[in-house]
Design an enzyme around this catalytic site. Sequence first.
Site: not given
Ligand code: AMP
Length: 229
Positions: A118, A122, A64
């Site tokens: 990402e 981040h 992730h």
């Molecule tokens: P984060 O903002 O890095 O905490 O990640 C959360 C976001 O990532 C949310 O919008 C999730 O829907 C998205 N997300 C999590 N896993 C996946 C994945 N395998 N593929 C695409 N989007 C993802």
Amino acid sequence: MKIQSDHASLLIKLLTLNFLLVFSTSQDFDFFYFVQQWPGSYCDTKQSCCYPITGKPASDFGIHGLWPNRNDGSYPSNCDSNNPFDASKISDLKSEMQLEWPTLSCPSNDGLTFWSHEWDKHGTCSESVLDQHDYFATTLSLKSQINLLHALESAGIEPNGEKYSLRSIKSAIKGASGLTPWIQCNNDSSGNSQLYQIYLCVNSSASGFIECPVFPNGHCDSSIEFPSF
Ligand code: AMP
């Protein structure tokens, strides 16, 4: 008088430059969370999922992200809008990213949207340590160092829809890696608590795993499902 004021203005310019340099390159985090996701638990929820255009991902944990975090539990995000995701910087990593860092969001796509999110959220917060290429290459390398699915399966914990104790899941990973993981659960569409993501911690130079200085908040039942994918 003129010479003195020229000197003063030069000094102010130098101090401003120094201030900007320190603040643009200083690191505002203490460690990273390295987060892997069980695709079955992303897909079997109410939100459901879409497979990437390259096809159904392997039945394995997917990356992730690699998330800078602070020892007080807070984290920086979206740190540099002047350094947006640039796919051309990771073209050599794309095929490995498609395998190890698969997108599951809808509509079906090639993954660039997920990776871009990402990086922007981040990755830009650790750019003093890892440039864009290093950020993704380092994260891929971290995944290759610890095989979570193998650690679980060796302890008889398999993605077959059965329930396993949270304690046995943590102890299988600790036994195989020496590291205490943090387990995040979500609910399947019937409301069962299931193994969603596994967090491990990495030092602030991203050169090795460490015990987590702090764990996120969240709750799993004492026995959780490990769905198939
Ligand atoms: P984060 O903002 O890095 O905490 O990640 C959360 C976001 O990532 C949310 O919008 C999730 O829907 C998205 N997300 C999590 N896993 C996946 C994945 N395998 N593929 C695409 N989007 C993802």
